[in-house]
Write a protein that holds these residues in place. Sequence first.
Motif, mmCIF file in Angstrom:
data_model
loop_
_atom_site.group_PDB
_atom_site.id
_atom_site.type_symbol
_atom_site.label_atom_id
_atom_site.label_comp_id
_atom_site.label_asym_id
_atom_site.label_seq_id
_atom_site.Cartn_x
_atom_site.Cartn_y
_atom_site.Cartn_z
ATOM 1 N N GLU A 90 0.827 -1.157 0.519
ATOM 2 C CA GLU A 90 -0.425 -0.088 0.155
ATOM 3 C C GLU A 90 0.040 1.399 0.120
ATOM 4 O O GLU A 90 0.766 2.187 -0.311
ATOM 5 C CB GLU A 90 -0.856 0.013 1.235
ATOM 6 C CG GLU A 90 -2.177 -1.020 0.764
ATOM 7 C CD GLU A 90 -2.846 -1.761 2.509
ATOM 8 O OE1 GLU A 90 -2.570 -0.421 3.531
ATOM 9 O OE2 GLU A 90 -3.541 -2.009 2.228
ATOM 10 N N SER A 91 1.732 1.339 1.321
ATOM 11 C CA SER A 91 2.747 2.552 0.724
ATOM 12 C C SER A 91 3.225 3.106 -0.986
ATOM 13 O O SER A 91 3.550 3.499 -0.715
ATOM 14 C CB SER A 91 4.280 2.721 2.183
ATOM 15 O OG SER A 91 4.832 1.539 1.708
ATOM 16 N N GLN A 92 3.701 1.837 -1.146
ATOM 17 C CA GLN A 92 4.174 1.920 -2.511
ATOM 18 C C GLN A 92 3.433 2.523 -3.689
ATOM 19 O O GLN A 92 3.845 3.215 -4.309
ATOM 20 C CB GLN A 92 4.180 0.483 -3.249
ATOM 21 C CG GLN A 92 6.395 -0.050 -2.675
ATOM 22 C CD GLN A 92 7.233 0.265 -2.380
ATOM 23 O OE1 GLN A 92 7.321 1.200 -4.243
ATOM 24 N NE2 GLN A 92 8.619 0.198 -2.539
ATOM 25 N N ILE A 93 1.998 1.985 -3.435
ATOM 26 C CA ILE A 93 1.158 3.115 -4.287
ATOM 27 C C ILE A 93 0.643 3.756 -3.868
ATOM 28 O O ILE A 93 1.485 5.281 -4.906
ATOM 29 C CB ILE A 93 -0.337 1.996 -3.832
ATOM 30 C CG1 ILE A 93 -0.201 0.934 -5.098
ATOM 31 C CG2 ILE A 93 -1.226 2.890 -4.646
ATOM 32 C CD1 ILE A 93 -1.707 0.039 -4.476
ATOM 33 N N THR A 94 0.983 4.443 -2.786
ATOM 34 C CA THR A 94 1.169 5.129 -1.792
ATOM 35 C C THR A 94 2.372 6.282 -2.610
ATOM 36 O O THR A 94 2.178 7.933 -2.358
ATOM 37 C CB THR A 94 1.312 6.325 -0.962
ATOM 38 O OG1 THR A 94 -0.414 5.490 -0.235
ATOM 39 C CG2 THR A 94 0.557 7.005 -0.391
ATOM 40 N N ALA A 95 3.583 5.981 -2.544
ATOM 41 C CA ALA A 95 4.642 6.897 -3.241
ATOM 42 C C ALA A 95 4.774 6.648 -4.496
ATOM 43 O O ALA A 95 5.210 8.471 -5.152
ATOM 44 C CB ALA A 95 5.915 5.703 -2.853
ATOM 45 N N ARG A 96 3.646 6.198 -5.407
ATOM 46 C CA ARG A 96 3.983 6.579 -6.572
ATOM 47 C C ARG A 96 3.756 7.527 -7.002
ATOM 48 O O ARG A 96 3.562 7.898 -8.179
ATOM 49 C CB ARG A 96 3.581 5.182 -7.223
ATOM 50 C CG ARG A 96 4.444 4.146 -7.931
ATOM 51 C CD ARG A 96 4.028 3.317 -8.830
ATOM 52 N NE ARG A 96 2.765 1.985 -8.098
ATOM 53 C CZ ARG A 96 3.085 1.136 -6.932
ATOM 54 N NH1 ARG A 96 4.295 0.048 -7.071
ATOM 55 N NH2 ARG A 96 2.249 -0.026 -6.975
ATOM 56 N N GLU A 97 1.496 8.008 -6.037
ATOM 57 C CA GLU A 97 0.936 8.697 -6.553
ATOM 58 C C GLU A 97 1.589 10.190 -6.257
ATOM 59 O O GLU A 97 1.418 10.987 -6.771
ATOM 60 C CB GLU A 97 -0.374 8.170 -5.570
ATOM 61 C CG GLU A 97 -0.857 7.363 -5.948
ATOM 62 C CD GLU A 97 -2.452 6.974 -4.978
ATOM 63 O OE1 GLU A 97 -2.220 7.604 -3.650
ATOM 64 O OE2 GLU A 97 -3.031 5.691 -5.126
ATOM 65 N N MET A 98 2.355 9.269 -5.114
ATOM 66 C CA MET A 98 3.084 10.993 -4.852
ATOM 67 C C MET A 98 4.344 11.723 -5.899
ATOM 68 O O MET A 98 4.841 12.275 -5.819
ATOM 69 C CB MET A 98 3.956 11.145 -3.435
ATOM 70 C CG MET A 98 2.788 11.028 -2.248
ATOM 71 S SD MET A 98 3.861 9.876 -0.761
ATOM 72 C CE MET A 98 5.529 11.638 -0.110
ATOM 73 N N LEU A 99 4.640 10.415 -6.763
ATOM 74 C CA LEU A 99 5.573 11.104 -7.645
ATOM 75 C C LEU A 99 5.208 10.848 -8.495
ATOM 76 O O LEU A 99 5.804 11.658 -10.131
ATOM 77 C CB LEU A 99 6.636 9.607 -7.718
ATOM 78 C CG LEU A 99 6.988 9.914 -6.840
ATOM 79 C CD1 LEU A 99 8.830 8.339 -6.013
ATOM 80 C CD2 LEU A 99 8.310 10.771 -6.302
ATOM 81 N N ALA A 100 4.117 11.236 -8.920
ATOM 82 C CA ALA A 100 3.014 11.043 -10.345
ATOM 83 C C ALA A 100 3.184 12.045 -11.357
ATOM 84 O O ALA A 100 3.378 12.156 -13.040
ATOM 85 C CB ALA A 100 1.669 10.725 -10.226
ATOM 86 N N PRO A 101 2.926 13.543 -10.500
ATOM 87 C CA PRO A 101 3.270 14.735 -11.451
ATOM 88 C C PRO A 101 4.816 14.538 -11.984
ATOM 89 O O PRO A 101 5.400 14.517 -13.164
ATOM 90 C CB PRO A 101 2.825 15.743 -10.498
ATOM 91 C CG PRO A 101 2.184 14.979 -9.358
ATOM 92 C CD PRO A 101 2.409 13.933 -9.104
ATOM 93 N N ILE A 102 5.763 14.449 -11.234
ATOM 94 C CA ILE A 102 7.262 14.353 -11.205
ATOM 95 C C ILE A 102 7.303 13.543 -12.952
ATOM 96 O O ILE A 102 7.697 13.745 -13.738
ATOM 97 C CB ILE A 102 8.143 13.552 -10.639
ATOM 98 C CG1 ILE A 102 7.884 15.241 -9.988
ATOM 99 C CG2 ILE A 102 9.347 14.066 -10.888
ATOM 100 C CD1 ILE A 102 8.881 14.613 -8.155
ATOM 101 N N ARG A 103 6.639 12.222 -12.737
ATOM 102 C CA ARG A 103 6.851 10.834 -13.872
ATOM 103 C C ARG A 103 6.280 11.417 -14.590
ATOM 104 O O ARG A 103 6.741 11.173 -16.088
ATOM 105 C CB ARG A 103 6.103 9.894 -13.271
ATOM 106 C CG ARG A 103 7.055 8.400 -14.022
ATOM 107 C CD ARG A 103 6.284 7.016 -13.373
ATOM 108 N NE ARG A 103 4.714 7.342 -12.673
ATOM 109 C CZ ARG A 103 4.942 6.953 -11.372
ATOM 110 N NH1 ARG A 103 5.874 7.334 -10.809
ATOM 111 N NH2 ARG A 103 3.813 7.084 -10.835
#
Length: 203
Positions: free
Chosen positions: A124-137
């Motif tokens: 679940e934390s990996q999913i949250t981290a990807r969401e946090m990084l989505a704008p940068i990606r």
Amino acid sequence: MKSILKYILFTLLLTFTTVLFSQQRGNRGGSSQHQGQNNLMPQQAINPQNMAEIIMYNYDEVVKKLKIKKTPKKGIVKHAILKYNNKINEIKTFNYETFDDVKSFLTKKRNEVLLNHDFNTMRESQITAREMLAPIRSKVQLQKNTLNTTFKKELTEKQYKTWLKYQRSELKKLKPKTQEKSQGQGNRQSFNRRGQGQGQRRY
């Protein structure tokens, strides 16, 4: 009478040895299972920039990989790579706080998993981290597309295919492998134990 006593002592010794061996085997099995569970823990370093697919290209390496001989084309490729690298550096600089936040967040969650062995928490934390990084990606993807558009226009079809293959291989290097290998080993060990157990039951 002596023969009977020897027989009784021998029987007791044999029984004690068998019980002791069984206990030691059980302890080793439990220890191996515990180690297998620990091996499932993600041990790779936490790198938010890799998660955002941030990558820098080396001009000389790209020219060598694509086998570019003509000087004018080398200049075009060099300019495109320098421009891309500069944009990526800007993205890294402007978003360093987000990278730090993601790393701190994942480190905290990893420590929690080490304590409670709740692997769902890490997923679940990996999913949250990807969401946090989505704008940068998304910004990184834009620069990647811009670079690819330039190369598609300036390179030959063969060179462009080689470039895309090289690009995919470089991006693949950013993905963690430790967890996948550990999970594969854990699954094989579990399968082998089940197979051995079934074999023993047949006899």
